[in-house]
Motif scaffolding. Sequence first.
Motif: not given
Length: 550
Positions: A260-282
């Motif tokens: 994101i910082r290097s502008h290699a990817i643009d997330l403004k067009g994301v229509q579906t977001l999945v957060i997998d294993e949220a407890d492990r993220m925490l």
Amino acid sequence: MPLLKLIRSLADRIKGGKSAPAAAAAANPGSAKPPSRHERRDRPAAGAPRTGKPAAPATRRDRSASDAPRAPRREPRPRDDAQRSRPSPERPPRQKPAPVPAEPWDPAVFVVEPQEGKKRFQDFDLPEEILHAVYDAGFKYCSPIQAATLVQTMEGFNVAGKAQTGTGKTAAFLIAIIYRMLKNKTERPSKPGRPTALIIAPTRELVIQIVKDADELGRHAGLRSVAVYGGMDHAAQQDRLAERPVDLVAATPGRLIDFIRSHAIDLKGVQTLVIDEADRMLDMGFIPDVSRIIRELPAKDKRQTMLFSATLTPDVMRLATQWMPDPIEVSVDAEHGTVDTITQIVYPIAAREKFTVLYNTLKQNEGKRFLIFRNRKRDCDDLCRELAGHDIAVEQLSGDVDQKKRLRILEDFRAGKTKIVVATDVAGRGIHVDDIAYVVNYDFPYEADDYIHRIGRTGRAGTTGTAISFACEDESFIIPEVEKLLGETLHCQQPEEHLFKTVPAASHIVPRKPRADGAGAYGGGARGGFRGGRDQGFRRGRSTLKPGRR
């Protein structure tokens, strides 16, 4: 007079072709000097006939006067005006072979008999492209989490689901993503690096597995997916994002933020977001990074969000309501670590007896896959060295194993080339291998959640497995918390007598490898993998060690 005679002699010699020094020598023989080097070279050889012609001065050899005649210089071929203006012929571009058309698939071949209490994939309004992939994958009936979430996710609702790895949750959210992509074909990305679906997962192994499943389920739909994770070549992943438009990106938080910082990817067009294993993220302290990523996405009411976790604790649900409005909570009671397909055994033994029981268990079940968990990387290395010293082939998965070797170990484990793997919690979290017969908790985990995740490596996809836990005097304190989380009492029993059979002496001693060579990793190599950064797998949030265990 001698002087006058000398002058006349010189004049005669000059007219006759002799040089001045030679004329002087002829006029006055007594005063003649020996000829110089150049004069000797010009003098004819002894016995050679003298000519009246003067000798030619000594010069460099004239190549044009050589006896061998030179080839005449090739003149350029004249061209007329038409030839000059005519462009040079160009080689025609190489034609790519025409793709072989796929054979048409008849949905009538996908026959699954109705069964009470189970949902079939044909019971949903799935496009033919998805049904074809499901048929190829060998799926017949939906798992409980799939049956409970597909109705809501296909209609675009936000979902917070309680499901552990190995219960089919990956297919649940991938089918929803592919369904939406096929339904809204005009919304597919046309620019590189601008996906319409984003999946965030805590470990690189899980990211790789998600993309592998996405390629399988989306093969007939033309789904284009890319895995973005740390520990591998940054430029290669960036090139994959830039070479063509992509529909789906699965990523670990750290590497995704870099892109994101290097502008290699643009997330403004994301229509579906999945957060997998949220407890492990925490647990791993990734929540600030995930929040930073979500700020780059469209507003939460402009996208669909799905969150999956092994446990829906109040902290996890607080995150769910923060990241999506009005989530539908889906909880399947039978998914508490898939305990219905796993036989759980707890051996209350002393720490000094652990290796004996493990060694005899391995010897009596040779040829079966074992996944053994330890709490620390150093302990993994110690156990691997001890097993190797007793001629037991073993591989290690921990934070000190570089990524390329990790992938090789996982592939060997899947293929059956490797039968025994010793891992830490973080490294073992990304192991998605079917037919693991035994999971052994050599050390009881410090957290009850980790017990759920560990034993979930076996008994996957409807198969059965066995989870064996060694509970010594230092680790039994966590058992009540595990039982509370499971909602049942763990079955504690003494090991059978044959498991205490004396272990033979080690055939050799395996030295600990220096840290520069891989920190003692068996199946590891040079240091790498989880070495610094956000993707390594140590917990940056709350500590997982109980008081007195630091």
